[in-house]
Scaffold this motif. Structure first.
Motif, mmCIF file in Angstrom:
data_model
loop_
_atom_site.group_PDB
_atom_site.id
_atom_site.type_symbol
_atom_site.label_atom_id
_atom_site.label_comp_id
_atom_site.label_asym_id
_atom_site.label_seq_id
_atom_site.Cartn_x
_atom_site.Cartn_y
_atom_site.Cartn_z
ATOM 1 N N LEU A 85 -26.827 -24.534 37.970
ATOM 2 C CA LEU A 85 -26.155 -23.116 38.601
ATOM 3 C C LEU A 85 -27.370 -22.711 39.787
ATOM 4 N N GLU A 86 -28.800 -23.312 39.556
ATOM 5 C CA GLU A 86 -29.647 -22.582 40.606
ATOM 6 C C GLU A 86 -30.613 -23.521 40.701
ATOM 7 N N PRO A 87 -31.206 -23.855 41.838
ATOM 8 C CA PRO A 87 -30.466 -23.831 42.953
ATOM 9 C C PRO A 87 -29.199 -24.685 42.799
ATOM 10 N N GLN A 88 -27.985 -24.074 43.569
ATOM 11 C CA GLN A 88 -26.825 -24.846 43.716
ATOM 12 C C GLN A 88 -26.817 -26.250 44.413
ATOM 13 N N ILE A 89 -26.144 -27.186 43.874
ATOM 14 C CA ILE A 89 -25.780 -28.203 44.624
ATOM 15 C C ILE A 89 -25.255 -27.942 45.934
ATOM 16 N N GLU A 90 -25.887 -28.945 46.734
ATOM 17 C CA GLU A 90 -25.505 -28.542 48.292
ATOM 18 C C GLU A 90 -25.474 -29.850 49.046
ATOM 19 N N PRO A 91 -24.390 -30.329 49.948
ATOM 20 C CA PRO A 91 -24.431 -31.166 50.574
ATOM 21 C C PRO A 91 -25.636 -31.627 51.683
ATOM 22 N N ARG A 92 -25.952 -32.758 52.083
ATOM 23 C CA ARG A 92 -26.813 -32.899 53.207
ATOM 24 C C ARG A 92 -26.409 -32.262 54.415
ATOM 25 N N GLU A 93 -27.245 -32.135 55.369
ATOM 26 C CA GLU A 93 -26.891 -31.518 56.728
ATOM 27 C C GLU A 93 -25.748 -32.285 57.469
ATOM 28 N N ASN A 94 -25.063 -31.670 57.825
ATOM 29 C CA ASN A 94 -23.806 -32.234 58.584
ATOM 30 C C ASN A 94 -22.887 -32.946 57.678
ATOM 31 N N GLY A 144 -35.749 -31.791 37.724
ATOM 32 C CA GLY A 144 -35.479 -33.101 38.587
ATOM 33 C C GLY A 144 -36.592 -33.759 38.846
ATOM 34 N N PHE A 145 -36.918 -34.344 40.259
ATOM 35 C CA PHE A 145 -37.831 -35.099 40.774
ATOM 36 C C PHE A 145 -39.192 -34.231 41.071
ATOM 37 N N GLN A 146 -38.804 -32.903 41.877
ATOM 38 C CA GLN A 146 -39.921 -32.571 42.354
ATOM 39 C C GLN A 146 -39.861 -30.825 41.758
ATOM 40 N N ARG A 147 -38.734 -30.483 41.292
ATOM 41 C CA ARG A 147 -38.534 -28.970 40.875
ATOM 42 C C ARG A 147 -37.542 -28.994 39.871
ATOM 43 N N PRO A 148 -37.581 -27.751 39.167
ATOM 44 C CA PRO A 148 -36.816 -27.484 38.066
ATOM 45 C C PRO A 148 -35.237 -27.007 38.411
ATOM 46 N N TYR A 149 -34.369 -27.154 37.762
ATOM 47 C CA TYR A 149 -32.890 -26.692 38.018
ATOM 48 C C TYR A 149 -32.575 -25.791 36.798
ATOM 49 N N HIS A 150 -31.672 -24.805 37.074
ATOM 50 C CA HIS A 150 -31.241 -23.977 35.962
ATOM 51 C C HIS A 150 -29.712 -24.297 35.823
ATOM 52 N N VAL A 151 -29.479 -25.158 34.537
ATOM 53 C CA VAL A 151 -28.391 -25.796 34.270
ATOM 54 C C VAL A 151 -27.504 -25.159 32.801
ATOM 55 N N PHE A 152 -26.172 -25.253 33.161
ATOM 56 C CA PHE A 152 -25.348 -24.952 31.975
ATOM 57 C C PHE A 152 -24.592 -26.355 31.408
ATOM 58 N N VAL A 153 -24.657 -26.552 30.059
ATOM 59 C CA VAL A 153 -24.125 -27.585 29.107
ATOM 60 C C VAL A 153 -23.137 -27.056 28.515
ATOM 61 N N HIS A 154 -22.014 -27.811 28.559
ATOM 62 C CA HIS A 154 -21.006 -27.398 27.550
ATOM 63 C C HIS A 154 -20.259 -28.566 27.033
ATOM 64 N N TRP A 155 -19.955 -28.366 25.862
ATOM 65 C CA TRP A 155 -19.155 -29.615 25.159
ATOM 66 C C TRP A 155 -18.362 -28.913 23.793
ATOM 67 N N SER A 156 -16.977 -29.538 24.024
ATOM 68 C CA SER A 156 -16.210 -29.086 22.969
ATOM 69 C C SER A 156 -15.838 -30.552 22.043
ATOM 70 N N ILE A 157 -16.058 -30.428 20.793
ATOM 71 C CA ILE A 157 -16.065 -31.644 20.007
ATOM 72 C C ILE A 157 -14.619 -32.202 19.873
ATOM 73 N N ALA A 158 -13.714 -31.334 19.845
ATOM 74 C CA ALA A 158 -12.149 -31.611 19.908
ATOM 75 C C ALA A 158 -11.515 -31.940 21.473
ATOM 76 N N GLY A 159 -12.358 -31.867 22.328
ATOM 77 C CA GLY A 159 -11.930 -32.089 23.887
ATOM 78 C C GLY A 159 -11.925 -33.549 24.160
ATOM 79 N N ALA A 160 -11.060 -33.663 25.299
ATOM 80 C CA ALA A 160 -11.060 -35.187 25.767
ATOM 81 C C ALA A 160 -12.305 -35.528 26.516
#
Length: 199
Positions: free
Chosen positions: A102-111, A78-94
């Motif tokens: 995956l890590e660190p998980q996406i989190e909302p801002r405080e409050n 990302g901007f300041q740090r790496p993230y562990h991601v999972f990418v998935h695609w099905s060629i026949a899917g919509a």
């Protein structure tokens, strides 16, 4: 955590968000203008997708994904740090290729809540399993004739840049398609939230 597959039900609309580059700046990432997608050639073979990903993003390692599908697992910066991601695609899917953090998980801002995070393909069952919303599907900005390594992955990195800045400032730093940027904004527009005036 179990990740969403191509046939899983994802509550939330791809049309609720769309990202078109850095606001007010020339984007270093590939063009996604609707005019670029007017011609729709045949889908790229899976072997071509795999070769290009290995060439451009060698740290994203391919994973078994079943017939007619592709998956990768690994770090994406990302901007300041790496993230562990999972990418998935099905060629026949919509659905287009889906990127999950995956890590660190996406989190909302405080409050705030997960509803307030901009540009997610929202998973009501577990918001932490929401995929990143990377483009405007109504504008035809992605198709199976395109290379995932040259589109989806750079866009996901761009999303992570914007996410980190949003956490710091409360402002999403990338332009988006018309309409609400988050589930909270959509609910406020529909009058479905008791705190609708806040959005």
């Amino acid at each position: 955590r179990k990740r969403q597959g191509p046939d899983s039900e994802i509550s939330g609309s791809l049309g609720e968000c769309g990202l078109k580059g850095f606001r007010g700046k020339a984007s270093p990432f590939p063009s996604r203008q609707a005019g670029d997608m007017m011609k729709t050639p045949r889908a790229k073979p899976l072997t071509t997708q795999l070769r290009r990903m290995d060439m451009r993003w060698p740290n994203l390692q391919p994973r078994p994904a079943g017939p007619g599908a592709l998956a990768w697992l690994g770090p994406l910066r990302g901007f300041q740090r790496p993230y562990h991601v999972f990418v998935h695609w099905s060629i026949a899917g919509a659905l287009p290729p889906l990127v999950f953090v995956l890590e660190p998980q996406i989190e909302p801002r405080e409050n705030e809540t997960f509803d307030d995070i901009p540009h997610l393909i929202f998973d009501e069952a577990d918001p932490r399993d929401s995929a990143l919303c990377l483009f405007d599907p109504e504008e035809g900005e992605w198709g199976p004739h395109m290379l995932i390594a040259d589109t989806t992955i750079p866009w996901a990195s761009e999303w992570l840049h914007a996410y980190e800045l949003w956490h710091a400032t409360g402002v999403w730093s990338r332009a988006s398609a018309p309409g609400p940027a988050s589930r909270a904004e959509l609910q406020a527009m529909r009058g479905e939230r008791p705190d609708a005036a806040r959005a």
